[in-house]
Design a protein around this motif. Sequence first.
Motif, mmCIF file in Angstrom:
data_model
loop_
_atom_site.group_PDB
_atom_site.id
_atom_site.type_symbol
_atom_site.label_atom_id
_atom_site.label_comp_id
_atom_site.label_asym_id
_atom_site.label_seq_id
_atom_site.Cartn_x
_atom_site.Cartn_y
_atom_site.Cartn_z
ATOM 1 N N ILE A 180 0.878 -1.115 -0.201
ATOM 2 C CA ILE A 180 0.099 -0.111 -0.030
ATOM 3 C C ILE A 180 0.651 1.320 0.048
ATOM 4 C CG2 ILE A 180 -1.703 1.281 1.543
ATOM 5 C CD1 ILE A 180 -2.674 -1.357 2.195
ATOM 6 N N ARG A 181 1.988 1.373 0.798
ATOM 7 C CA ARG A 181 2.791 2.116 0.906
ATOM 8 C C ARG A 181 3.566 2.685 -0.502
ATOM 9 N NH1 ARG A 181 3.923 1.120 6.685
ATOM 10 N NH2 ARG A 181 3.855 3.178 7.976
ATOM 11 N N ILE A 264 -5.837 2.608 7.201
ATOM 12 C CA ILE A 264 -5.134 3.137 5.963
ATOM 13 C C ILE A 264 -6.054 4.267 5.695
ATOM 14 C CG2 ILE A 264 -4.553 2.807 3.672
ATOM 15 C CD1 ILE A 264 -2.928 0.972 5.566
ATOM 16 N N MET A 283 -5.813 0.374 -5.731
ATOM 17 C CA MET A 283 -5.071 -0.059 -4.679
ATOM 18 C C MET A 283 -5.022 -1.398 -4.182
ATOM 19 S SD MET A 283 -4.481 2.088 -1.049
ATOM 20 C CE MET A 283 -5.878 1.676 -0.271
ATOM 21 N N LEU A 287 -2.775 -4.702 -4.055
ATOM 22 C CA LEU A 287 -2.695 -5.609 -2.891
ATOM 23 C C LEU A 287 -2.999 -6.806 -2.927
ATOM 24 C CD1 LEU A 287 -2.280 -5.494 0.388
ATOM 25 C CD2 LEU A 287 -4.770 -4.932 0.525
#
Length: 622
Positions: A180-181, A264, A283, A287
């Motif tokens: 995610i980062r 998040i 996103m 993931l």
Amino acid sequence: MSDREGPGSQPSGRYRTAHVGGLTEADEGGELRLAGRVSHLRDHGGVIFAHLADGSGELQVRFNPETFPELDLSREDWVTVRGSLEARPEGTENVLNPDIALAGHELVAAEMEVLGRPLESLDRLPSLEDPVATGAETGEDGERRQTVSEELLLRYRPFALRRGDLQRAIRARSRAALAIRSFLEGEGFCEIETPVLAAPAPEGARDFLVPSRLHPGEAYALPQSPQIYKQLLMVGGFDRYFQVSRCFRDEDLRTNRQPEFTQIDLEMSFVEEADVLDLVTRMMGRLLDELADHLPAGRPVRFSRLTYPEAKERFGTDAPDLRIPLELADLSEVFRDTSFQIFRKFLDGGGAVVGIPVPPEARLARNEIDRFREWAKAAKMPQPAWGDKKDGEFVSTIGKFFGDDEKAGLAALMEEGGQIFFAAAMSRGEARAIAGQLRTQIGRRSGAYDLDRLEFAWITGFPAFERHHDGSIGPAHHPFTDIRLPEDPDADDATLLALPSRAYDLVLNGEELGSGSIRIHRLDKQLAVLALLGYDRERAYRHFRHLLDGLSYGAPPHGGIALGFDRLIANLLGLPSIRQTIAFPKDGRGRCLISDSPAAVAAEDLEILGLARRGDDQRPGE
């Protein structure tokens, strides 16, 4: 000797020269030094076999009796072992343990040193058997149950963390956070930490308060979310913010709630709803790619979009489990003239009767219906009545109370060999909510639907306001969500409850993962919305000065979302509780069993804070 390794820096050689997870067949025949924990141990007529686990994986180690005539080794010892990597004899490869690296190879030990071992009997510690591998129990509600006492798993948590299922879940969580980062950084987001010590929130769940020593009688609150601060970052021109944020809520606990949890959290300037939904959908795709080896092979994924009214009408909930295709049917017209007194009472009182038609492939057997009704009773819900369709007609124990037109109307909604279940209540919304819960239980109990797939749903078009249990009107999400203001500032409750907002939720397999919205970015509009909620200007500034002052500097249009990270990981991995994704979770009463917290505070420490226990004769300073 190989220099391959798992995560981490180059091993120094004192304890190991490689990590198990970094070994390949190319290392066969070379001398290695490995270090880790003995997870399994067995004696095959003098030849001792052990599994060595080092966090990156496990490898079988063979201790031959000629080299180790008196091997002093126990399960759960921490050891360093020197030896050579060799192919295992044909037919002895390990194909069952998912953590075993190089299933066709083993380390033949030449030297071993015990570095640490348990000082108490393993009998009092929790079993380290992996329920995923050995088969967890399944409850009547279809949820998987741990075969080991959860209290043991929490009280002896550092030991229990050696379990394969916990290791896999927490390592998957780490990979997810990194993915995610990486994704958000690639999308131009800036990771920023917001304060943990903040002002108490007048809305939402209860705060955890932190008394201030320097300001007696005053307290900080641990944040329920970074909501206001992330909006202020948009005012500050950061344009795209995110944070893997720790949040705290003093609320009753369930399998998907903890007093401290992780979100998040993200916010974006110059966006509309579609921009946020598109970004988060992409996103999630990143993931799922990252966690592909943690998910069932070929697990299908689908994203749907539903409006709030559509979800409530079809499924009775704003968080529908779309793996289950059952939909609700309004039966109020069918029973408009009914003489069945139970339904008559609800319809005359302004309520509704709702049905859940079930196709023949999903019908429940009688013993399953009995368990289903017991579940409803335990959940303090009305035990549902039901009927079948046989030879084209509605058949039920309560059918004798129905007229021919009513039975014909029901049969028209049903498939031959199918069933219909009933729910009724004194309001249409309540009847559909009850039916929605029944629908989910029926679908999960039937065994007719693929519950291994992932069904995401975006729910949009939420109402701006809702009625609370005490009868008051409050925001359906939070008071900073953009809405269309009523023309009359003194609008009545019915008008307020009909106002739409620009809020949206992300749902996965029937559980809300997170909520977001396009925010109010103009000061005058924010004050007007607060006024609708009963905040005059003085009270609004008393509670929300930092946001209102920020909006007074001028703010760009902005919006965002907060996703429950613990819930997300638990749902993706198919785990029954978020506690399995958290290294050191609290128990069902909010206690940390390994540290015995919360704990009593000494009287002298309370006095420093200007506090006293309830029941003390007098407070400090009196």
